[in-house]
Design a protein around this motif. Structure first.
Motif, mmCIF file in Angstrom:
data_model
loop_
_atom_site.group_PDB
_atom_site.id
_atom_site.type_symbol
_atom_site.label_atom_id
_atom_site.label_comp_id
_atom_site.label_asym_id
_atom_site.label_seq_id
_atom_site.Cartn_x
_atom_site.Cartn_y
_atom_site.Cartn_z
ATOM 1 N N HIS A 1 0.854 -1.184 0.000
ATOM 2 C CA HIS A 1 0.000 0.000 0.000
ATOM 3 C C HIS A 1 0.903 1.251 0.000
ATOM 4 C CE1 HIS A 1 -2.748 3.033 1.656
ATOM 5 N NE2 HIS A 1 -3.738 2.244 1.265
ATOM 6 N N GLN B 1 -6.576 13.599 0.576
ATOM 7 C CA GLN B 1 -5.360 13.199 -0.146
ATOM 8 C C GLN B 1 -4.311 14.303 -0.216
ATOM 9 O OE1 GLN B 1 -6.178 11.274 -3.873
ATOM 10 N NE2 GLN B 1 -7.092 9.499 -2.855
ATOM 11 N N THR C 1 -0.056 8.350 -2.484
ATOM 12 C CA THR C 1 -1.484 8.089 -2.677
ATOM 13 C C THR C 1 -2.015 8.895 -3.856
ATOM 14 O OG1 THR C 1 -1.739 7.702 -0.305
ATOM 15 C CG2 THR C 1 -3.747 8.143 -1.522
#
Ligand code: FES
Ligand code: FES
Length: 208
Positions: free
Chosen positions: A134, A167, A202
Protein backbone atom coordinates in the motif's frame (compact mmCIF):
# COMPACT_ATOMS: atom_id res chain seq x y z
CA UNK A 1 20.84 -50.06 39.25
CA UNK A 2 22.70 -47.44 37.14
CA UNK A 3 21.85 -47.33 33.45
CA UNK A 4 18.62 -49.33 33.92
CA UNK A 5 15.24 -47.71 33.78
CA UNK A 6 13.23 -48.51 36.84
CA UNK A 7 9.60 -49.45 35.95
CA UNK A 8 8.55 -47.35 38.96
CA UNK A 9 10.36 -44.27 37.65
CA UNK A 10 8.70 -44.65 34.21
CA UNK A 11 5.23 -45.02 35.64
CA UNK A 12 5.80 -42.06 37.95
CA UNK A 13 6.87 -39.93 34.97
CA UNK A 14 3.78 -41.03 33.03
CA UNK A 15 1.66 -40.30 36.08
CA UNK A 16 3.00 -36.75 36.41
CA UNK A 17 2.47 -36.07 32.71
CA UNK A 18 -1.11 -37.28 33.12
CA UNK A 19 -1.70 -34.96 36.07
CA UNK A 20 -0.36 -31.97 34.15
CA UNK A 21 -2.47 -32.72 31.07
CA UNK A 22 -5.55 -33.42 33.19
CA UNK A 23 -5.02 -30.22 35.19
CA UNK A 24 -4.83 -28.18 32.00
CA UNK A 25 -8.01 -29.74 30.66
CA UNK A 26 -9.85 -29.12 33.92
CA UNK A 27 -8.58 -25.55 34.07
CA UNK A 28 -9.82 -24.82 30.51
CA UNK A 29 -13.17 -26.44 31.24
CA UNK A 30 -13.51 -24.36 34.40
CA UNK A 31 -12.66 -21.21 32.48
CA UNK A 32 -15.26 -22.00 29.81
CA UNK A 33 -17.90 -22.89 32.38
CA UNK A 34 -17.18 -19.89 34.59
CA UNK A 35 -17.18 -17.39 31.71
CA UNK A 36 -20.48 -18.76 30.45
CA UNK A 37 -22.22 -18.98 33.81
CA UNK A 38 -21.06 -15.47 34.70
CA UNK A 39 -23.13 -14.35 31.76
CA UNK A 40 -26.11 -16.42 32.96
CA UNK A 41 -25.88 -18.93 30.12
CA UNK A 42 -25.38 -22.65 30.04
CA UNK A 43 -22.03 -23.58 28.48
CA UNK A 44 -23.73 -25.42 25.61
CA UNK A 45 -26.16 -22.61 24.77
CA UNK A 46 -23.35 -20.09 25.04
CA UNK A 47 -21.22 -22.03 22.56
CA UNK A 48 -23.94 -21.82 19.90
CA UNK A 49 -24.23 -18.06 20.30
CA UNK A 50 -20.48 -17.58 20.27
CA UNK A 51 -19.85 -19.07 16.83
CA UNK A 52 -20.00 -16.13 14.43
CA UNK A 53 -18.68 -15.13 11.01
CA UNK A 54 -16.85 -11.84 10.53
CA UNK A 55 -15.31 -10.30 7.42
CA UNK A 56 -11.63 -9.60 7.88
CA UNK A 57 -9.37 -8.46 5.04
CA UNK A 58 -11.99 -9.46 2.49
CA UNK A 59 -12.44 -12.99 3.82
CA UNK A 60 -15.27 -14.45 5.86
CA UNK A 61 -13.78 -15.96 9.02
CA UNK A 62 -15.78 -18.22 11.33
CA UNK A 63 -14.70 -17.83 14.91
CA UNK A 64 -15.72 -18.68 18.47
CA UNK A 65 -16.14 -15.33 20.27
CA UNK A 66 -17.06 -14.64 23.90
CA UNK A 67 -19.67 -11.90 24.41
CA UNK A 68 -17.18 -9.69 26.23
CA UNK A 69 -14.34 -10.33 23.76
CA UNK A 70 -12.65 -7.38 22.04
CA UNK A 71 -11.83 -7.25 18.36
CA UNK A 72 -8.11 -6.89 19.15
CA UNK A 73 -8.24 -10.16 21.12
CA UNK A 74 -10.09 -12.00 18.37
CA UNK A 75 -7.76 -10.76 15.66
CA UNK A 76 -4.58 -11.58 17.52
CA UNK A 77 -5.39 -14.70 19.49
CA UNK A 78 -8.17 -16.39 17.48
CA UNK A 79 -7.28 -15.42 13.91
CA UNK A 80 -3.50 -15.14 14.27
CA UNK A 81 -3.41 -11.57 12.89
CA UNK A 82 -0.69 -10.35 15.22
CA UNK A 83 0.16 -7.29 13.12
CA UNK A 84 -2.47 -5.52 15.24
CA UNK A 85 -0.65 -4.64 18.46
CA UNK A 86 -2.04 -4.39 21.98
CA UNK A 87 -0.46 -1.60 24.00
CA UNK A 88 -2.60 0.00 26.69
CA UNK A 89 -5.71 -2.15 26.03
CA UNK A 90 -7.86 0.80 27.14
CA UNK A 91 -8.29 3.23 24.22
CA UNK A 92 -5.30 5.43 24.96
CA UNK A 93 -2.40 4.57 22.64
CA UNK A 94 -3.83 3.65 19.23
CA UNK A 95 -1.45 0.74 18.61
CA UNK A 96 -4.46 -1.56 18.03
CA UNK A 97 -6.03 0.63 15.32
CA UNK A 98 -7.84 -1.18 12.50
CA UNK A 99 -10.40 0.01 9.98
CA UNK A 100 -14.04 -0.94 10.42
CA UNK A 101 -16.01 0.05 7.31
CA UNK A 102 -13.03 2.23 6.32
CA UNK A 103 -13.05 4.19 9.60
CA UNK A 104 -10.15 3.85 12.09
CA UNK A 105 -11.17 2.21 15.38
CA UNK A 106 -9.28 1.16 18.51
CA UNK A 107 -9.84 -2.58 18.25
CA UNK A 108 -9.13 -3.01 21.98
CA UNK A 109 -12.34 -1.09 22.63
CA UNK A 110 -14.66 -2.67 20.07
CA UNK A 111 -16.59 -5.81 20.95
CA UNK A 112 -16.15 -8.41 18.22
CA UNK A 113 -19.86 -9.23 18.18
CA UNK A 114 -20.57 -5.65 17.03
CA UNK A 115 -18.59 -6.02 13.79
CA UNK A 116 -20.75 -8.75 12.33
CA UNK A 117 -21.82 -7.58 8.84
CA UNK A 118 -19.10 -4.91 8.73
CA UNK A 119 -15.72 -4.90 6.94
CA UNK A 120 -12.62 -5.15 9.12
CA UNK A 121 -9.25 -4.26 7.61
CA UNK A 122 -5.97 -4.95 9.42
CA UNK A 123 -2.37 -4.27 8.43
CA UNK A 124 -2.19 -7.79 6.95
CA UNK A 125 -4.86 -6.88 4.40
CA UNK A 126 -3.27 -3.69 3.06
CA UNK A 127 -0.98 -5.04 0.34
CA UNK A 128 -2.65 -5.99 -2.94
CA UNK A 129 -2.98 -9.63 -3.98
CA UNK A 130 0.06 -9.33 -6.29
CA UNK A 131 2.16 -8.38 -3.28
CA UNK A 132 2.42 -4.64 -4.01
CA UNK A 133 2.56 -2.69 -0.76
CA UNK A 134 0.00 0.00 0.00
CA UNK A 135 1.16 3.59 -0.58
CA UNK A 136 1.46 4.20 3.18
CA UNK A 137 3.56 1.06 3.64
CA UNK A 138 5.86 2.05 0.77
CA UNK A 139 6.30 5.51 2.25
CA UNK A 140 7.21 4.08 5.66
CA UNK A 141 9.79 1.79 4.05
CA UNK A 142 11.28 4.65 2.04
CA UNK A 143 11.38 7.13 4.93
CA UNK A 144 12.31 4.59 7.69
CA UNK A 145 10.00 6.54 9.96
CA UNK A 146 9.90 4.29 13.04
CA UNK A 147 12.38 3.08 15.64
CA UNK A 148 11.10 -0.01 17.51
CA UNK A 149 7.95 0.05 15.30
CA UNK A 150 5.59 -1.27 17.96
CA UNK A 151 3.24 1.63 17.20
CA UNK A 152 3.71 1.36 13.45
CA UNK A 153 0.73 -0.71 12.34
CA UNK A 154 -1.63 1.51 14.35
CA UNK A 155 -0.20 4.68 12.76
CA UNK A 156 -0.37 3.11 9.31
CA UNK A 157 -4.01 2.07 9.68
CA UNK A 158 -4.99 5.53 10.98
CA UNK A 159 -3.17 7.13 8.04
CA UNK A 160 -4.86 4.80 5.54
CA UNK A 161 -8.28 5.76 6.95
CA UNK A 162 -7.42 9.47 6.89
CA UNK A 163 -6.04 9.43 3.33
CA UNK A 164 -9.25 7.91 1.99
CA UNK A 165 -10.86 11.33 2.37
CA UNK A 166 -7.91 13.77 2.58
CA UNK A 167 -5.36 13.20 -0.15
CA UNK A 168 -3.71 16.61 0.07
CA UNK A 169 -3.29 17.32 3.78
CA UNK A 170 -0.92 19.83 5.35
CA UNK A 171 1.60 18.50 7.85
CA UNK A 172 -0.43 20.05 10.67
CA UNK A 173 -3.64 18.39 9.43
CA UNK A 174 -1.92 15.02 9.24
CA UNK A 175 -0.47 15.49 12.73
CA UNK A 176 -3.95 16.26 14.03
CA UNK A 177 -5.41 13.21 12.28
CA UNK A 178 -2.79 10.98 13.93
CA UNK A 179 -3.08 12.52 17.38
CA UNK A 180 -4.89 9.42 18.65
CA UNK A 181 -1.75 7.35 18.08
CA UNK A 182 1.13 7.48 20.54
CA UNK A 183 4.77 6.56 19.91
CA UNK A 184 6.79 5.61 22.96
CA UNK A 185 10.00 6.23 21.03
CA UNK A 186 8.73 9.78 20.35
CA UNK A 187 9.67 9.48 16.70
CA UNK A 188 6.91 11.85 15.63
CA UNK A 189 8.91 14.00 13.25
CA UNK A 190 10.09 11.03 11.19
CA UNK A 191 6.64 9.45 11.34
CA UNK A 192 5.13 12.63 9.91
CA UNK A 193 7.78 12.68 7.16
CA UNK A 194 6.63 9.16 6.24
CA UNK A 195 2.99 10.14 6.28
CA UNK A 196 3.50 13.20 4.09
CA UNK A 197 5.36 10.94 1.66
CA UNK A 198 2.39 8.53 1.91
CA UNK A 199 0.02 11.32 0.87
CA UNK A 200 2.26 12.01 -2.13
CA UNK A 201 2.28 8.30 -3.13
CA UNK A 202 -1.48 8.09 -2.68
CA UNK A 203 -2.03 11.00 -5.06
CA UNK A 204 0.35 9.41 -7.61
CA UNK A 205 -1.45 6.05 -7.33
CA UNK A 206 -4.82 7.76 -7.87
CA UNK A 207 -3.56 9.25 -11.15
CA UNK A 208 -1.62 6.19 -12.36
S1 FES B 1 -4.18 -0.99 22.79
FE1 FES B 1 -5.96 -0.11 21.98
S2 FES B 1 -5.70 2.02 22.24
FE2 FES B 1 -3.97 1.13 23.21
S1 FES C 1 8.66 3.63 17.06
FE1 FES C 1 8.75 2.70 19.03
S2 FES C 1 6.78 3.05 19.88
FE2 FES C 1 6.77 4.13 18.02
Amino acid sequence: MTGEKSPTAVSRRTFIKGVIAGGAAVASANYLFRASTLLGQSPVAALGERLIAITVNGQQRRVDVMKQETLAWTLRYKLGLTGTKLGCDRAECGSCTVLVDDVPHYSCSVLTHTVRGRKVLTIEGLASSDGKLHAVQRAVVDEQGFQCAFCMSGFIMSAVGFLKHHQNPTRAEFAHALSGNLCRCCDYNKILNSMMRAAEYTRKDAHA
